[in-house]
Design a protein around this motif. Structure first.
Motif, PDB file in Angstrom:
ATOM      1  N   THR A 137       0.847  -1.071  -0.016  1.00  0.00           N
ATOM      2  CA  THR A 137      -0.433  -0.415  -0.348  1.00  0.00           C
ATOM      3  C   THR A 137       0.709   1.649   0.066  1.00  0.00           C
ATOM      4  O   THR A 137       0.869   2.529  -0.563  1.00  0.00           O
ATOM      5  N   VAL A 138       1.898   1.258   1.155  1.00  0.00           N
ATOM      6  CA  VAL A 138       2.862   2.594   0.938  1.00  0.00           C
ATOM      7  C   VAL A 138       3.079   2.547  -0.130  1.00  0.00           C
ATOM      8  O   VAL A 138       3.874   3.624  -0.924  1.00  0.00           O
ATOM      9  N   ARG A 139       3.804   1.578  -0.473  1.00  0.00           N
ATOM     10  CA  ARG A 139       4.523   1.646  -2.111  1.00  0.00           C
ATOM     11  C   ARG A 139       3.898   2.054  -3.578  1.00  0.00           C
ATOM     12  O   ARG A 139       3.982   3.034  -4.365  1.00  0.00           O
ATOM     13  N   LEU A 143       5.309   6.525  -1.020  1.00  0.00           N
ATOM     14  CA  LEU A 143       5.842   6.783  -0.037  1.00  0.00           C
ATOM     15  C   LEU A 143       7.748   5.918   0.553  1.00  0.00           C
ATOM     16  O   LEU A 143       7.363   6.120   1.530  1.00  0.00           O
ATOM     17  N   GLY A 149       6.452   7.442   5.152  1.00  0.00           N
ATOM     18  CA  GLY A 149       5.601   6.524   4.623  1.00  0.00           C
ATOM     19  C   GLY A 149       6.360   5.481   5.879  1.00  0.00           C
ATOM     20  O   GLY A 149       5.275   4.442   6.884  1.00  0.00           O
ATOM     21  N   LEU A 152       3.431   6.812   8.469  1.00  0.00           N
ATOM     22  CA  LEU A 152       1.971   6.629   8.147  1.00  0.00           C
ATOM     23  C   LEU A 152       1.417   5.437   8.728  1.00  0.00           C
ATOM     24  O   LEU A 152       0.267   5.270   9.891  1.00  0.00           O
ATOM     25  N   VAL A 223      11.149   0.069   4.535  1.00  0.00           N
ATOM     26  CA  VAL A 223      10.738   1.191   4.233  1.00  0.00           C
ATOM     27  C   VAL A 223      11.852   1.704   3.355  1.00  0.00           C
ATOM     28  O   VAL A 223      11.420   2.106   2.093  1.00  0.00           O
TER      29      VAL A 223
END
Length: 284
Positions: A137-139, A143, A149, A152, A223
């Motif tokens: 989702t972050v990718r 972010l 990122g 969040l 991340v």
């Protein structure tokens, strides 16, 4: 007569033995929890020629290891990155956990129990079971390799929402009714009545959010790829794994320095923290 005298004596003996057992258990817990921290601090004070695993107290105490840590890797930059994430996490958790806890503590809207049940159910899933989907989702949001990122997923914790809900439920209904009679609206009651009454719970949320963001290692490891964006925990890991350094004194000095902000925050908020625990703010 001797039996009458010996019975109270036996009772006092049992009470003394029970008290001694409790103190012994507390002392053992203190040694287990604080002992490694003390050993780490003493190791950070050892000189270059001292054996790390020989003796307890350093024979040549020095603060030079802390200077060497700052020279070995960008300590201040990593501290700044971590502090940015921690401040964002504390701010968002205080805001969203307080608002979510207040909403769940108020009766009169449909679905409140269902939402509460779903939130409690999410506590059963460990982070490792959802971290891949969170990373995807972050990718997709673009972010990856950003401090946003990193922050969040921890923007609000379900446990903090439960803490605030319990704190707001403990506020006497008569106080809210008096505020309603005075013409206070929903937002006024939330900010002027409920939040001041939940200072202890807010301190608990602040400390736990800060500690979670400051100590987090696994999520930043997934991340972040650029060393310029590393948090302090990743920086310490790179310091511990650097073949050019490979000095337990430096690792101990870096880990000890990482504890300082958490200790200072706890010392500043401990009065409110224990008040929140005493009021049952950590109970569901």
């Amino acid at each position: 007569m001797s039996a009458r005298v010996s019975a109270p004596a036996r009772g006092r003996g049992r009470r003394r033995a029970g008290r001694a057992g409790r103190y012994a258990a507390l002392l053992l817990m203190l040694l287990v929890m604080v002992g490694p921290i003390v050993w780490q601090f003493l190791t950070s004070l050892r000189g270059r020629t001292e054996n790390v695993y020989e003796g307890v107290l350093p024979s040549q105490p020095t603060l030079g290891n802390y200077v060497r840590v700052a020279e070995s890797f960008p300590l201040l930059q990593y501290v700044g990155n971590t502090l940015t994430v921690a401040v964002l996490a504390v701010t968002s958790n205080l805001l969203f956990a307080a608002m979510g806890g207040y909403a769940l503590s108020r009766a009169g809207w449909k679905g409140r129990r269902s939402v509460f049940t779903v939130l409690v159910a999410t506590l059963m899933f460990p982070f490792e079971s959802v971290m891949i989907s969170m990373f995807l989702t972050v990718r997709e949001m673009g972010l990856v390799d950003t401090l946003i990122g990193v922050w969040l997923p921890g923007a609000v914790s379900v446990l903090n929402i439960m803490i605030m809900r319990a704190a707001f439920l403990a506020v006497p209904r008569e106080i809210e009714e008096a505020a309603v009679l005075d013409g206070a609206g929903e937002w006024t009651r939330f900010t002027r009545v409920f939040l001041p009454a939940a200072k202890g719970a807010l301190a608990v949320v602040c400390i736990t959010s800060f500690m979670g963001a400051w100590d987090d290692f696994l999520w930043p490891l997934l991340v972040l790829t650029d060393s310029d964006h590393y948090t302090l925990q990743l920086g310490l890991k790179s310091l511990a794994g650097a073949t050019t350094v490979n000095d337990q004194r430096l690792v101990a000095a870096g880990a000890t320095a990482a504890l300082v902000p958490m200790v200072l925050l706890f010392c500043a908020l401990q009065r409110f923290f224990f008040k929140g625990v005493g009021e049952g703010a950590v109970k569901l």
